[in-house]
Design a protein around this motif. Structure first.
Motif: not given
Length: 185
Positions: A52-70
């Protein structure tokens, strides 16, 4: 009054009053996410060997990291099980990962109880009927434009971006901008 600095917010569909949604976003301490249709575009890819393969968008990863930083936690609750998701969650340092879940609300309730989150402090993003009870149980709910019609009717916010194409980034920016003076990058 909230001033939205991101131009894509003008295309967001608010099922509730925009200022009420922003007020709810200011209370959020946890964003729980479905995977297929939210973190991915919902399509399932398989290699010739059955992998199984999945594609994740880098924008979403940056959004998750921004939440974590806050200091906003992120949880993943999904009905499917995937090593690819485990790897992506590890890269993003998301430790609350629950795969193979049939009853998403029960798992969400366990997370809330374990970490002392009230319903007002939790946001959930989902796109299909297995997400419905969790979406209805939280302080702020999100979905995407290609979600099941019943889901789009009950959530507070439908993003302008499709799942797997920056929708989670849009959610994170909305939460952080509603809180004011938060780091989004």
């Amino acid at each position: 009054m909230i001033f939205w600095t991101q131009t894509w917010f003008k295309n967001v569909n608010f099922n509730s009053d925009k200022n009420q949604a922003a007020e709810a976003a200011r209370k959020i301490r946890l964003l729980a996410l479905d995977v297929d249709g939210i973190l991915t575009d919902g399509r399932l890819y398989y290699s010739n060997s059955g992998e199984e393969l999945k594609a994740f968008h880098a924008l979403d990863g940056h959004g998750i990291k921004a939440l974590q930083k806050n200091r906003i936690e992120v949880a993943i609750i999904t009905g499917r099980t995937s090593n690819i998701l485990k790897q992506r969650a590890s890269e993003l340092r998301v430790t609350k990962v629950h795969q193979g879940v049939a009853d998403k609300l029960s798992v969400l309730n366990l997370i809330m109880e374990k970490h002392s989150y009230s319903t007002d402090e939790v946001a959930y993003a989902g796109d299909d009927l297995p997400d419905l009870s969790a979406l209805q149980a939280v302080g702020l709910s999100f979905s995407v434009p290609n979600a099941h019609p019943k889901i789009k009717k009950v959530v507070d916010i439908v993003t302008s971006m499709q799942g797997g194409w920056g929708a989670v980034r849009e959610m994170s920016d909305f939460i952080l901008e509603s809180k004011g003076n938060c780091r989004t990058s």
